[in-house]
Enzyme design. Sequence first.
Site, PDB file in Angstrom:
ATOM      1  N   LYS A  58      17.718 -28.209  79.349  1.00  0.00           N
ATOM      2  CA  LYS A  58      16.993 -28.962  78.321  1.00  0.00           C
ATOM      3  C   LYS A  58      17.300 -30.464  78.461  1.00  0.00           C
ATOM      4  O   LYS A  58      18.380 -30.932  78.104  1.00  0.00           O
ATOM      5  CB  LYS A  58      17.400 -28.479  76.923  1.00  0.00           C
ATOM      6  CG  LYS A  58      16.655 -29.188  75.801  1.00  0.00           C
ATOM      7  CD  LYS A  58      17.627 -30.019  75.004  1.00  0.00           C
ATOM      8  CE  LYS A  58      17.013 -30.920  73.985  1.00  0.00           C
ATOM      9  NZ  LYS A  58      16.296 -32.070  74.503  1.00  0.00           N
ATOM     10  N   GLY A 108      26.175 -36.074  75.725  1.00  0.00           N
ATOM     11  CA  GLY A 108      25.434 -36.833  74.725  1.00  0.00           C
ATOM     12  C   GLY A 108      26.385 -37.459  73.733  1.00  0.00           C
ATOM     13  O   GLY A 108      27.549 -37.715  74.055  1.00  0.00           O
ATOM     14  N   SER A 109      25.896 -37.665  72.527  1.00  0.00           N
ATOM     15  CA  SER A 109      26.704 -38.366  71.526  1.00  0.00           C
ATOM     16  C   SER A 109      27.747 -37.438  70.918  1.00  0.00           C
ATOM     17  O   SER A 109      27.616 -36.213  70.943  1.00  0.00           O
ATOM     18  CB  SER A 109      25.790 -38.923  70.438  1.00  0.00           C
ATOM     19  OG  SER A 109      25.116 -37.857  69.809  1.00  0.00           O
ATOM     20  N   VAL A 167      26.370 -35.086  67.904  1.00  0.00           N
ATOM     21  CA  VAL A 167      25.611 -33.901  68.336  1.00  0.00           C
ATOM     22  C   VAL A 167      26.541 -32.937  69.078  1.00  0.00           C
ATOM     23  O   VAL A 167      26.471 -31.724  68.899  1.00  0.00           O
ATOM     24  CB  VAL A 167      24.397 -34.305  69.217  1.00  0.00           C
ATOM     25  CG1 VAL A 167      23.678 -33.066  69.736  1.00  0.00           C
ATOM     26  CG2 VAL A 167      23.437 -35.176  68.427  1.00  0.00           C
ATOM     27  N   GLY A 168      27.449 -33.494  69.863  1.00  0.00           N
ATOM     28  CA  GLY A 168      28.391 -32.657  70.613  1.00  0.00           C
ATOM     29  C   GLY A 168      29.211 -31.759  69.689  1.00  0.00           C
ATOM     30  O   GLY A 168      29.391 -30.565  69.947  1.00  0.00           O
ATOM     31  N   GLU A 222      30.684 -33.703  77.206  1.00  0.00           N
ATOM     32  CA  GLU A 222      30.980 -35.072  77.648  1.00  0.00           C
ATOM     33  C   GLU A 222      30.273 -36.005  76.684  1.00  0.00           C
ATOM     34  O   GLU A 222      29.042 -35.939  76.545  1.00  0.00           O
ATOM     35  CB  GLU A 222      30.494 -35.313  79.083  1.00  0.00           C
ATOM     36  CG  GLU A 222      31.381 -34.699  80.141  1.00  0.00           C
ATOM     37  CD  GLU A 222      32.816 -35.201  80.109  1.00  0.00           C
ATOM     38  OE1 GLU A 222      33.081 -36.285  79.572  1.00  0.00           O
ATOM     39  OE2 GLU A 222      33.694 -34.475  80.616  1.00  0.00           O
ATOM     40  N   CYS A 268      28.023 -44.296  79.290  1.00  0.00           N
ATOM     41  CA  CYS A 268      29.185 -43.809  78.537  1.00  0.00           C
ATOM     42  C   CYS A 268      30.455 -44.457  79.056  1.00  0.00           C
ATOM     43  O   CYS A 268      31.445 -44.571  78.335  1.00  0.00           O
ATOM     44  CB  CYS A 268      29.269 -42.300  78.646  1.00  0.00           C
ATOM     45  SG  CYS A 268      29.260 -41.738  80.345  1.00  0.00           S
ATOM     46  N   GLN A 316      17.390 -47.780  69.380  1.00  0.00           N
ATOM     47  CA  GLN A 316      18.614 -48.286  70.014  1.00  0.00           C
ATOM     48  C   GLN A 316      18.689 -49.810  69.902  1.00  0.00           C
ATOM     49  O   GLN A 316      19.763 -50.371  69.685  1.00  0.00           O
ATOM     50  CB  GLN A 316      18.679 -47.839  71.482  1.00  0.00           C
ATOM     51  CG  GLN A 316      19.955 -48.216  72.209  1.00  0.00           C
ATOM     52  CD  GLN A 316      21.228 -47.586  71.607  1.00  0.00           C
ATOM     53  OE1 GLN A 316      21.258 -46.394  71.353  1.00  0.00           O
ATOM     54  NE2 GLN A 316      22.246 -48.402  71.352  1.00  0.00           N
ATOM     55  N   GLU A 319      31.064 -46.606  69.112  1.00  0.00           N
ATOM     56  CA  GLU A 319      30.254 -46.777  70.323  1.00  0.00           C
ATOM     57  C   GLU A 319      28.898 -47.385  69.955  1.00  0.00           C
ATOM     58  O   GLU A 319      28.207 -46.871  69.081  1.00  0.00           O
ATOM     59  CB  GLU A 319      30.014 -45.427  71.004  1.00  0.00           C
ATOM     60  CG  GLU A 319      29.234 -45.586  72.298  1.00  0.00           C
ATOM     61  CD  GLU A 319      28.876 -44.264  72.969  1.00  0.00           C
ATOM     62  OE1 GLU A 319      28.304 -43.396  72.294  1.00  0.00           O
ATOM     63  OE2 GLU A 319      29.165 -44.120  74.168  1.00  0.00           O
TER      64      GLU A 319
END
Length: 478
Positions: A171, A224-225, A228-229, A246, A280, A327, A379
């Site tokens: 995905k 991802g962020s 969400v992780g 990650e 990242c 962003q 971040e």
Amino acid sequence: MPHHNLIDGEWVAGGEQVANINPSDTSDVVGTYSFATAAQTQDAIAAARAAFPAWSVGNIQTRAEMLDRIGTEILARSRELGQLLSREEGKPLAEGIGETVRAGNIFKFFAGEVLRSGGESVPSVRPGISVEITREPLGVVGLITPWNFPIAIPAWKIAPALAYGNCVVFKPAELTPGSAWALADIIARSGVPAGVFNLVMGRGDVVGATLAASPDIDGISFTGSQGVGRRVAAQAVANMTKVQLEMGGKNPQVILDDADLETAVTLSLQSAFFSTGQRCTAASRFIVTNGIHDRFVTALAQRVQALRVGHALTGDTEIGPVVDQRQLDKNFEYAGSAAEEGARLVAGGQRLERATHGFFMAPALFADTTPSMRLNREEVFGPVAGIIRVRDYEEALALANDTPFGLTAGIATTSLKYASHFRRHAQAGMVMVNVPTAGVDYHVPFGGRKGSSYGAREQGRHAADFYTTIKTAYIAPY
Ligand code: NAD
């Protein structure tokens, strides 16, 4: 013609058609992509499950050749694919091509790994018994990726997954389905059996959440962020699904008095601002000792000010657009909060107009920042960085580690003593001495510590730690 999803070897129309917009020129539609439904995601998982028994014990020569073919085609088409990547994501063409070459090399590396993966035979503590330790494929893996490396990150998950005998449901990020689709098209034509590799483009809370919550998936690899992780991990763990995450960074770049100024400035510019700071591994906190501080600020500000920001596909562009309006707003919000908290803007920071309507921003550099400012704690994921003045190496190291993240940490110094100490004591998965914090090799482990990462490392032969499960066999002669 919309680009469809690949489910069980067939190209399938999704529930909605979504336009892929070029961030360098919002009037340019890169293509239309079919976003899958939750039910279609389930179909893809079922197809992968059905394909797993045969694929997991299949011929390794066939598997190696398939991965090699995929790598060969990516490399042969690196210019065209790099252009597509830069058009949909916004990084300058040279970087888009470079990332594509990296993806091709990753497939080539794992083609070799197929033949290199072996086991161990060790003596037993009991007489007459032997012990064999082997790796077996994990099973069906769900791979969820972000938009900022739209071909390299999918490659560094898909290639080891297939190499070690897993079946894949992939995905990609909503913002960059073009590179993902092109990669899936190459894989689909490589001779992969139906169901072994599936592409489900779509929304995170639909397709991603279905993968994360599925009891029929054996592993989820997510990049991802952090927010969400955490959600993905919580859902996966409820089913005892193996997880690899990650996530973000707040990477420090330490500059010591004894550093070579030119080297320090050049690597800092590259670390913080190239790829529009959307890496990242980007450095976003410069921690600079007193003796070199003022010279460093002046020299870096000049270089930042001189950066050429523009359309990703224009020849002399060094910094492309920010990926989207959301962003861009976030970048200005952080720049605004830094200014309000007393930081001094020494370069950039303004919205830029170009010949085409895109999300252009002059990279922003702040001096006189303090460790507690929001800019130095959270971040941003954009071209906004702050400089912190410190007394000495000890204070620099303490501040470098004073973050909930731990992906990369860099130091610029000519002292072997400080370089060695930093390498050992920086709390990060990757340490960079006199090289930029961003920019890594494709054949060695990648990943972080603390809030940046969770689970096994990605890339290189260590990728096997996630994509395989170990079996220990005790054998006594009959
Ligand atoms: P994101 O977390 O918004 O999205 C990542 C992926 O998760 C996307 O495919 C998205 O659709 C999906 N997703 C969203 N909601 C979901 C849900 N509820 N369930 C399951 N999946 C869901 O991140 P992004 O904006 O695409 O990427 C930027 C982030 O990625 C930054 O934080 C950056 O640091 C991080 N990143 C980390 C690495 C690394 O290797 N450490 C590499 C690149 C990017």
